[in-house]
Scaffold this motif. Structure first.
Motif, PDB file in Angstrom:
ATOM      1  N   GLY A 138     -58.077-133.555  50.791  1.00  0.00           N
ATOM      2  CA  GLY A 138     -56.980-132.648  50.472  1.00  0.00           C
ATOM      3  C   GLY A 138     -56.900-131.387  51.288  1.00  0.00           C
ATOM      4  O   GLY A 138     -55.881-130.691  51.267  1.00  0.00           O
ATOM      5  N   VAL A 139     -57.957-131.051  52.050  1.00  0.00           N
ATOM      6  CA  VAL A 139     -57.978-129.747  52.702  1.00  0.00           C
ATOM      7  C   VAL A 139     -56.987-129.640  53.851  1.00  0.00           C
ATOM      8  O   VAL A 139     -56.499-128.552  54.170  1.00  0.00           O
ATOM      9  CB  VAL A 139     -59.414-129.415  53.178  1.00  0.00           C
ATOM     10  N   GLY A 140     -56.664-130.763  54.486  1.00  0.00           N
ATOM     11  CA  GLY A 140     -55.805-130.711  55.672  1.00  0.00           C
ATOM     12  C   GLY A 140     -54.453-130.084  55.419  1.00  0.00           C
ATOM     13  O   GLY A 140     -53.926-129.357  56.271  1.00  0.00           O
ATOM     14  N   THR A 141     -53.869-130.360  54.253  1.00  0.00           N
ATOM     15  CA  THR A 141     -52.543-129.801  53.948  1.00  0.00           C
ATOM     16  C   THR A 141     -52.581-128.294  53.738  1.00  0.00           C
ATOM     17  O   THR A 141     -51.533-127.653  53.711  1.00  0.00           O
ATOM     18  CB  THR A 141     -51.952-130.471  52.690  1.00  0.00           C
ATOM     19  N   HIS A 142     -53.785-127.732  53.583  1.00  0.00           N
ATOM     20  CA  HIS A 142     -53.921-126.290  53.383  1.00  0.00           C
ATOM     21  C   HIS A 142     -54.389-125.579  54.649  1.00  0.00           C
ATOM     22  O   HIS A 142     -54.747-124.396  54.589  1.00  0.00           O
ATOM     23  CB  HIS A 142     -54.886-126.015  52.229  1.00  0.00           C
ATOM     24  N   LEU A 143     -54.403-126.283  55.770  1.00  0.00           N
ATOM     25  CA  LEU A 143     -54.780-125.677  57.039  1.00  0.00           C
ATOM     26  C   LEU A 143     -53.548-125.440  57.907  1.00  0.00           C
ATOM     27  O   LEU A 143     -52.692-126.317  58.033  1.00  0.00           O
ATOM     28  CB  LEU A 143     -55.753-126.580  57.796  1.00  0.00           C
ATOM     29  N   GLU A 144     -53.488-124.272  58.505  1.00  0.00           N
ATOM     30  CA  GLU A 144     -52.498-124.028  59.537  1.00  0.00           C
ATOM     31  C   GLU A 144     -52.857-124.863  60.773  1.00  0.00           C
ATOM     32  O   GLU A 144     -54.004-125.256  60.941  1.00  0.00           O
ATOM     33  CB  GLU A 144     -52.491-122.537  59.920  1.00  0.00           C
ATOM     34  N   PRO A 145     -51.886-125.165  61.632  1.00  0.00           N
ATOM     35  CA  PRO A 145     -52.242-125.826  62.890  1.00  0.00           C
ATOM     36  C   PRO A 145     -53.307-125.016  63.629  1.00  0.00           C
ATOM     37  O   PRO A 145     -53.178-123.802  63.797  1.00  0.00           O
ATOM     38  CB  PRO A 145     -50.917-125.845  63.656  1.00  0.00           C
ATOM     39  N   GLY A 146     -54.370-125.684  64.014  1.00  0.00           N
ATOM     40  CA  GLY A 146     -55.510-125.000  64.617  1.00  0.00           C
ATOM     41  C   GLY A 146     -56.505-124.477  63.607  1.00  0.00           C
ATOM     42  O   GLY A 146     -57.584-123.993  63.983  1.00  0.00           O
ATOM     43  N   GLY A 147     -56.171-124.558  62.303  1.00  0.00           N
ATOM     44  CA  GLY A 147     -57.059-124.063  61.259  1.00  0.00           C
ATOM     45  C   GLY A 147     -58.286-124.934  61.094  1.00  0.00           C
ATOM     46  O   GLY A 147     -58.255-126.145  61.328  1.00  0.00           O
ATOM     47  N   VAL A 148     -59.375-124.317  60.657  1.00  0.00           N
ATOM     48  CA  VAL A 148     -60.669-124.991  60.541  1.00  0.00           C
ATOM     49  C   VAL A 148     -61.187-124.867  59.111  1.00  0.00           C
ATOM     50  O   VAL A 148     -61.142-123.786  58.513  1.00  0.00           O
ATOM     51  CB  VAL A 148     -61.692-124.384  61.519  1.00  0.00           C
ATOM     52  N   ALA A 149     -61.681-125.983  58.578  1.00  0.00           N
ATOM     53  CA  ALA A 149     -62.362-125.998  57.281  1.00  0.00           C
ATOM     54  C   ALA A 149     -63.836-126.309  57.501  1.00  0.00           C
ATOM     55  O   ALA A 149     -64.180-127.198  58.281  1.00  0.00           O
ATOM     56  CB  ALA A 149     -61.741-127.040  56.353  1.00  0.00           C
ATOM     57  N   GLN A 150     -64.699-125.569  56.815  1.00  0.00           N
ATOM     58  CA  GLN A 150     -66.136-125.804  56.898  1.00  0.00           C
ATOM     59  C   GLN A 150     -66.698-125.864  55.486  1.00  0.00           C
ATOM     60  O   GLN A 150     -66.390-125.008  54.646  1.00  0.00           O
ATOM     61  CB  GLN A 150     -66.820-124.679  57.681  1.00  0.00           C
ATOM     62  N   MET A 151     -67.529-126.860  55.240  1.00  0.00           N
ATOM     63  CA  MET A 151     -68.067-127.035  53.898  1.00  0.00           C
ATOM     64  C   MET A 151     -69.410-127.743  53.945  1.00  0.00           C
ATOM     65  O   MET A 151     -69.783-128.341  54.960  1.00  0.00           O
ATOM     66  CB  MET A 151     -67.099-127.845  53.027  1.00  0.00           C
ATOM     67  N   LEU A 152     -70.129-127.638  52.839  1.00  0.00           N
ATOM     68  CA  LEU A 152     -71.336-128.411  52.615  1.00  0.00           C
ATOM     69  C   LEU A 152     -71.001-129.554  51.675  1.00  0.00           C
ATOM     70  O   LEU A 152     -70.011-129.496  50.942  1.00  0.00           O
ATOM     71  CB  LEU A 152     -72.435-127.545  51.997  1.00  0.00           C
ATOM     72  N   GLY A 153     -71.834-130.580  51.656  1.00  0.00           N
ATOM     73  CA  GLY A 153     -71.561-131.673  50.732  1.00  0.00           C
ATOM     74  C   GLY A 153     -72.683-132.678  50.641  1.00  0.00           C
ATOM     75  O   GLY A 153     -73.604-132.705  51.467  1.00  0.00           O
ATOM     76  N   ASN A 154     -72.623-133.474  49.597  1.00  0.00           N
ATOM     77  CA  ASN A 154     -73.464-134.662  49.415  1.00  0.00           C
ATOM     78  C   ASN A 154     -72.591-135.895  49.510  1.00  0.00           C
ATOM     79  O   ASN A 154     -71.411-135.862  49.123  1.00  0.00           O
ATOM     80  CB  ASN A 154     -74.131-134.653  48.039  1.00  0.00           C
ATOM     81  N   TRP A 155     -73.152-136.980  50.009  1.00  0.00           N
ATOM     82  CA  TRP A 155     -72.426-138.257  50.026  1.00  0.00           C
ATOM     83  C   TRP A 155     -73.414-139.388  49.810  1.00  0.00           C
ATOM     84  O   TRP A 155     -74.564-139.350  50.229  1.00  0.00           O
ATOM     85  CB  TRP A 155     -71.673-138.440  51.342  1.00  0.00           C
ATOM     86  N   GLU A 156     -72.944-140.395  49.100  1.00  0.00           N
ATOM     87  CA  GLU A 156     -73.796-141.524  48.730  1.00  0.00           C
ATOM     88  C   GLU A 156     -73.698-142.656  49.746  1.00  0.00           C
ATOM     89  O   GLU A 156     -72.624-142.939  50.271  1.00  0.00           O
ATOM     90  CB  GLU A 156     -73.381-142.063  47.358  1.00  0.00           C
ATOM     91  N   SER A 157     -74.832-143.291  49.984  1.00  0.00           N
ATOM     92  CA  SER A 157     -74.835-144.607  50.621  1.00  0.00           C
ATOM     93  C   SER A 157     -74.901-145.621  49.483  1.00  0.00           C
ATOM     94  O   SER A 157     -75.817-145.573  48.658  1.00  0.00           O
ATOM     95  CB  SER A 157     -76.051-144.768  51.541  1.00  0.00           C
ATOM     96  N   ARG A 158     -73.912-146.512  49.430  1.00  0.00           N
ATOM     97  CA  ARG A 158     -73.861-147.433  48.297  1.00  0.00           C
ATOM     98  C   ARG A 158     -73.081-148.682  48.673  1.00  0.00           C
ATOM     99  O   ARG A 158     -72.219-148.662  49.550  1.00  0.00           O
ATOM    100  CB  ARG A 158     -73.233-146.762  47.082  1.00  0.00           C
ATOM    101  N   GLY A 159     -73.429-149.763  48.007  1.00  0.00           N
ATOM    102  CA  GLY A 159     -72.719-151.019  48.218  1.00  0.00           C
ATOM    103  C   GLY A 159     -72.739-151.477  49.663  1.00  0.00           C
ATOM    104  O   GLY A 159     -71.789-152.106  50.127  1.00  0.00           O
ATOM    105  N   GLY A 160     -73.793-151.139  50.380  1.00  0.00           N
ATOM    106  CA  GLY A 160     -73.885-151.524  51.781  1.00  0.00           C
ATOM    107  C   GLY A 160     -73.186-150.582  52.727  1.00  0.00           C
ATOM    108  O   GLY A 160     -73.258-150.757  53.946  1.00  0.00           O
ATOM    109  N   ALA A 161     -72.470-149.569  52.213  1.00  0.00           N
ATOM    110  CA  ALA A 161     -71.739-148.617  53.055  1.00  0.00           C
ATOM    111  C   ALA A 161     -72.609-147.380  53.271  1.00  0.00           C
ATOM    112  O   ALA A 161     -73.070-146.755  52.315  1.00  0.00           O
ATOM    113  CB  ALA A 161     -70.418-148.227  52.402  1.00  0.00           C
TER     114      ALA A 161
END
Length: 506
Positions: A264-287
């Motif tokens: 969802g962040v892309g729609t809140h960025l101006e052209p050339g705008g940058v988003a930076q964040m931390l996060g967790n992500w799961e490896s699951r189901g072979g992905a």
């Protein structure tokens, strides 16, 4: 409820803290490096022993505001001569009950960026050591390792407006405001936003506006030049009996919250705008986790450049132990065992085999489609944590410049080797030619690149004098190989070395 911070009282507190020398280095000197490290692990006794019976302002404020220990009213009045204990109580940071009993902590936080060093005072809720037990679910976290990492990653380049999504105590807003004219800070917790406003006033920072609400709801229809977020990304079982801490749990299953922010962040960025964040992500189901993050980016409503770095990956048990302990539940208790079991059951139901942690940088192209899609694992220790934001900014600028060059134009470019690059050669005993050549980066992400003799020779020759193509032709002659073949082999590696900061345009 934390009261709305009074600007005059915040100024008085800031003046008193300054006059008391209430700064990181002074406190570290007062109780020593070992005690300082122990505080970060929730242990107060080494610092208490080091301070002994000292009654000076720094010692009194260190006990009261850092260690969370009650102090005599007279001692606090003397340490805070402008604000006094009563003023501290009016700010909601203590209550007076015979002694001055802390209701929050204030810790000085030093920082360094490309403009030099600075200091903030950051107020937040009492920690586990001060509370003597598990944290309440509405706990507002202070400055931890993750928040320091994200603050150091922020791009130190000027911009108009920034969004701090999930502001917490407001550390990211303070950091963003150094380079951005206006910051909008959002959070679902009104208590967190009051701490954000308090910390802005305490540090004399204007231009930070707060809005309450979940994710992008408070800024629907708005766009920003920067978005920074240390979201409540901790994967938490959605079952009864598992605490839902507001500062780390976004109320969604698995890694859905991180996926939602990325999509969802892309729609809140101006052209050339940058988003930076931390996060967790799961490896699951072979992905694999990084592949799942790539899918989230590709599902964005707005095409985005992407650079995602996985810093570490934990197995489900290690992840559960980390976050159960983070909430203040002690190992060996029935509560600890029950929470671990809830986490493992939750992971089993989704087939989770590992959980990655890392950094996400997304950019909305000014025009055209994305030109950067980089998903990588960087496990080695970092070289210069505070300078990473500047390193990222240089990498993006280098990418844009080199992406605009075809191979002929790149061959015509004149490059120089970065000053933090060294070379290591490993020889088998008695063998003249090296079996391994490595290029080591001292700053940035402290990368190590394996180089063949041709690449090593090219990097060594990039002194700002001759064009890349001329150097490659000379190296081909020296190595007695075909020049065109060597050019085809080396130019993609040159692009990579420019992006990662080993080489730069002269």
């Amino acid at each position: 409820m934390l009261p709305e911070p009074d600007p005059a009282l915040c100024r008085a507190l800031a003046d008193d803290l300054h006059d008391a020398g209430f700064f990181s280095e002074a406190l570290r000197s007062a109780w020593g490096e070992t005690a300082d490290n122990a505080i970060a692990r929730g242990l107060r006794s080494p610092a208490m022993r080091a301070l002994g019976d000292r009654a000076d302002a720094l010692a009194v404020l260190g006990r009261l505001l850092v260690l969370g220990m009650p102090q005599p009213i007279a001692a606090v009045d003397q340490a805070l001569p402008t604000l006094g204990a009563v003023g501290l109580e009016r700010l909601g940071l203590c209550r007076i009950d015979g002694d001055v009993v802390p209701q929050a902590i204030i810790r000085p936080q030093s920082f360094t960026d490309d403009r030099g060093s600075g200091q903030w005072w950051i107020a937040s809720d009492l920690d586990e050591a001060a509370l003597g037990g598990p944290l309440p679910e509405d706990h507002v976290l202070g400055v931890g390792g993750a928040s320091l990492t994200l603050a150091g990653l922020q791009l130190p380049t000027p911009a108009g407006r920034a969004l701090d999504l999930g502001a917490g105590c407001g550390i990211q807003s303070l950091r963003a405001r150094r380079d951005v004219a206006e910051v909008v800070a959002t959070d679902i917790s009104d208590r967190a936003l009051r701490f954000t406003r308090l910390n802005a006033l305490l540090n004399g920072m204007t231009g930070i506006r707060t809005l309450r609400g979940s994710l992008f709801e408070p800024v629907r229809g708005e766009r920003f030049d920067r978005v920074v977020s240390n979201p409540p990304f901790v994967i938490t079982p959605r079952v009864a009996g598992v605490p839902a801490y507001e500062y780390r749990d976004g109320g969604m299953q698995g890694d859905d919250l991180v996926a939602s922010v990325i999509r969802g962040v892309g729609t809140h960025l101006e052209p050339g705008g940058v988003a930076q964040m931390l996060g967790n992500w799961e490896s699951r189901g072979g992905a694999v986790g990084l592949d799942r993050v790539r899918e989230w980016v590709e599902c964005s409503d707005v095409p985005l450049d992407s650079w995602v770095i996985e810093r570490e990956s934990l197995d489900p048990l290690a992840y559960a132990e980390l976050w159960v302990r983070d909430g203040g539940t002690v190992p060996g208790t029935p509560q600890h065992a029950a929470l671990i079991d809830a986490w493992l059951t939750d992971f089993d139901e989704r087939g989770v085999t590992g959980i990655g942690f890392g950094y996400v940088l997304l950019r909305r192209p000014v025009s055209g489609g994305p030109s950067l899609a980089r998903y990588e694992r960087i496990g080695q220790s970092l070289g210069g944590q505070d300078a990473l934001g500047a390193h990222l900014a240089r990498a993006l600028a280098a990418h844009d410049r080199v992406a605009a060059l075809d191979d002929d134009a790149l061959a015509a470019a004149v490059l120089i080797v970065a000053p933090d690059i060294t070379e290591a050669r490993h020889h088998l005993p008695g063998v003249e030619d090296p079996s391994v050549i490595e290029l080591h980066q001292g700053g940035g992400f402290a990368r190590v690149v394996a180089a063949d003799p041709g690449l090593a020779a090219l990097v060594g020759a990039c002194d700002g004098d001759l064009a890349v193509g001329v150097l490659i032709d000379a190296i081909a002659t020296l190595l007695e190989v075909d020049g065109r073949e060597l050019r085809r082999a080396l130019l993609p590696e040159v692009r990579e070395l420019v992006f990662t900061g080993f080489l730069a345009f002269a």
